[in-house]
Design a protein around this motif. Structure first.
Motif, mmCIF file in Angstrom:
data_model
loop_
_atom_site.group_PDB
_atom_site.id
_atom_site.type_symbol
_atom_site.label_atom_id
_atom_site.label_comp_id
_atom_site.label_asym_id
_atom_site.label_seq_id
_atom_site.Cartn_x
_atom_site.Cartn_y
_atom_site.Cartn_z
ATOM 1 N N GLN A 20 41.292 35.279 29.235
ATOM 2 C CA GLN A 20 40.141 35.606 30.076
ATOM 3 C C GLN A 20 40.063 34.685 31.291
ATOM 4 O O GLN A 20 39.737 35.133 32.403
ATOM 5 C CB GLN A 20 38.859 35.519 29.260
ATOM 6 N N LEU A 21 40.376 33.403 31.091
ATOM 7 C CA LEU A 21 40.375 32.470 32.219
ATOM 8 C C LEU A 21 41.458 32.826 33.218
ATOM 9 O O LEU A 21 41.252 32.769 34.440
ATOM 10 C CB LEU A 21 40.571 31.034 31.712
ATOM 11 N N GLN A 22 42.632 33.179 32.711
ATOM 12 C CA GLN A 22 43.723 33.564 33.606
ATOM 13 C C GLN A 22 43.354 34.802 34.420
ATOM 14 O O GLN A 22 43.653 34.888 35.622
ATOM 15 C CB GLN A 22 44.998 33.822 32.791
ATOM 16 N N LEU A 23 42.681 35.740 33.772
ATOM 17 C CA LEU A 23 42.234 36.947 34.471
ATOM 18 C C LEU A 23 41.216 36.596 35.558
ATOM 19 O O LEU A 23 41.277 37.130 36.678
ATOM 20 C CB LEU A 23 41.641 37.929 33.468
ATOM 21 N N LYS A 24 40.281 35.711 35.237
ATOM 22 C CA LYS A 24 39.284 35.307 36.224
ATOM 23 C C LYS A 24 39.950 34.602 37.409
ATOM 24 O O LYS A 24 39.568 34.825 38.571
ATOM 25 C CB LYS A 24 38.253 34.384 35.574
ATOM 26 N N ARG A 25 40.930 33.757 37.136
ATOM 27 C CA ARG A 25 41.611 33.054 38.221
ATOM 28 C C ARG A 25 42.389 34.018 39.107
ATOM 29 O O ARG A 25 42.378 33.901 40.334
ATOM 30 C CB ARG A 25 42.550 31.990 37.643
ATOM 31 N N ARG A 26 43.059 35.007 38.492
ATOM 32 C CA ARG A 26 43.806 35.992 39.286
ATOM 33 C C ARG A 26 42.853 36.813 40.150
ATOM 34 O O ARG A 26 43.133 37.108 41.314
ATOM 35 C CB ARG A 26 44.627 36.902 38.369
ATOM 36 N N ALA A 44 42.822 36.961 44.144
ATOM 37 C CA ALA A 44 42.961 38.238 44.855
ATOM 38 C C ALA A 44 41.841 38.420 45.870
ATOM 39 O O ALA A 44 42.051 38.974 46.956
ATOM 40 C CB ALA A 44 42.961 39.389 43.854
ATOM 41 N N ARG A 45 40.649 37.973 45.551
ATOM 42 C CA ARG A 45 39.524 38.110 46.475
ATOM 43 C C ARG A 45 39.662 37.189 47.676
ATOM 44 O O ARG A 45 39.245 37.521 48.786
ATOM 45 C CB ARG A 45 38.207 37.804 45.753
ATOM 46 N N SER A 46 40.238 36.013 47.434
ATOM 47 C CA SER A 46 40.354 35.030 48.522
ATOM 48 C C SER A 46 41.562 35.276 49.407
ATOM 49 O O SER A 46 41.600 34.824 50.537
ATOM 50 C CB SER A 46 40.415 33.615 47.971
ATOM 51 N N ALA A 47 42.563 36.064 48.885
ATOM 52 C CA ALA A 47 43.798 36.296 49.662
ATOM 53 C C ALA A 47 43.537 37.002 50.973
ATOM 54 O O ALA A 47 44.028 36.568 52.016
ATOM 55 C CB ALA A 47 44.794 37.070 48.808
ATOM 56 N N PRO A 48 42.777 38.118 51.038
ATOM 57 C CA PRO A 48 42.527 38.797 52.323
ATOM 58 C C PRO A 48 41.826 37.886 53.319
ATOM 59 O O PRO A 48 42.144 37.905 54.505
ATOM 60 C CB PRO A 48 41.633 39.977 51.928
ATOM 61 N N ALA A 49 40.881 37.078 52.856
ATOM 62 C CA ALA A 49 40.172 36.175 53.762
ATOM 63 C C ALA A 49 41.122 35.150 54.352
ATOM 64 O O ALA A 49 41.044 34.808 55.538
ATOM 65 C CB ALA A 49 39.036 35.498 53.012
ATOM 66 N N ASP A 50 42.078 34.681 53.542
ATOM 67 C CA ASP A 50 43.069 33.704 54.037
ATOM 68 C C ASP A 50 43.961 34.330 55.087
ATOM 69 O O ASP A 50 44.302 33.716 56.102
ATOM 70 C CB ASP A 50 43.916 33.172 52.878
#
Length: 278
Positions: free
Chosen positions: A257-263, A267-273
């Motif tokens: 579950q932690l790994q899923l949350k981190r992914r 993924a959410r921060s990638a477009p902003a970067d």
């Protein structure tokens, strides 16, 4: 002749010139009434519905002790709390510490947690140390504050107790209960810190049953605080320390579950970067 005796006690209780004699007469009257078949019904009606005692605090203390017992037996905690609010002196034959803890508990559960917490604060402050049995009872009353969601007051009292002489296991337990209150109020990093103190106090590398439980709770609080990497590290250390199949399954699920949350977060921060680089 019990009826004659009660009549005489009533006369002395109401018209006696000496205050101590009046109190003694009230006590004797209450005892005599309680020895009758309907005493537990008559005594409350006689004193709680009397025009002579407009405020419950005006009822003589010897009678109020009896009325408190009757109220508690009838599960009328609010009434018991009101009756014993200012009864700071224990009844004959009862230890001061036991009485103060009982009074605090009734006040807390009767809707007066502020007054109950103050009784406990004064008790802890005036008692240099507690025997183990008394300490257990004291902690149970502080747990009542947690039950009524008065966590900040519970934490203040736990902190007071922490300054008393305690063995290592008692101190580990204390840190655990403090962590529970921090968790309940949403202070997840503080909760994780206290859970880890509970786990490592005896031995920084301890993995006994208590330490494993405290580490598990700490990992969950770190995850709630968004510290996924630290939480995952703790879960993995627990996974390496246990061979129990069911526990391993729970820990593996927590890690997944932690790994899923981190992914998901990555993924959410990638477009902003990508936008910021352009």
């Amino acid at each position: 002749y019990p009826l004659r005796a009660r009549a005489l006690f009533a006369v002395v209780a109401l018209r006696g010139s000496d205050p101590q004699m009046r109190h003694t007469a009230h006590l004797q009257l209450a005892q005599s009434i309680m020895e009758s078949s309907n005493g537990s019904r008559v005594l409350p009606r006689l004193y709680l519905r009397s025009r002579r005692f407009i405020r419950r605090q005006e009822i003589p203390a010897p009678v109020r002790y009896r009325l408190v017992d009757l109220a508690l037996e009838a599960s009328e905690v609010t009434l018991a709390s009101d009756l014993m609010r200012d009864l700071t002196t224990p009844p004959a034959g009862l230890d001061r510490i036991d009485w103060e803890m009982r009074r605090a508990r009734v006040l807390i559960l009767g809707g007066a947690p502020v007054e109950g917490a103050e009784v406990l604060r004064e008790l802890i402050d005036s008692t240099p140390s507690f025997e183990n049995s008394a300490l257990d009872r004291l902690l149970q009353v502080i747990f009542d504050l947690q039950t009524v969601e008065s966590h900040d007051r519970a934490l203040q009292l736990f902190d007071q107790v922490a300054h008393k002489p305690l063995d290592v296991q008692r101190r580990r337990e204390l840190f655990f209960w403090m962590a529970d209150s921090h968790r309940a109020t949403g202070r997840h990093q503080e909760a994780a810190f206290h859970y880890l103190r509970s786990a490592t106090l005896a031995d920084p590398f301890s993995m006994d049953r208590w330490a494993q439980t405290a580490r598990y709770q700490a990992a969950r609080e770190l995850a709630s605080a968004g510290l996924y990497q630290d939480a995952q590290r703790l879960f993995r250390s627990l996974l390496n320390a246990t061979r129990d199949t069911s526990r391993r399954a729970v820990l593996q699920r927590e890690i997944q579950q932690l790994q899923l949350k981190r992914r998901t977060l990555d993924a959410r921060s990638a477009p902003a970067d990508a936008v910021s680089r352009q």
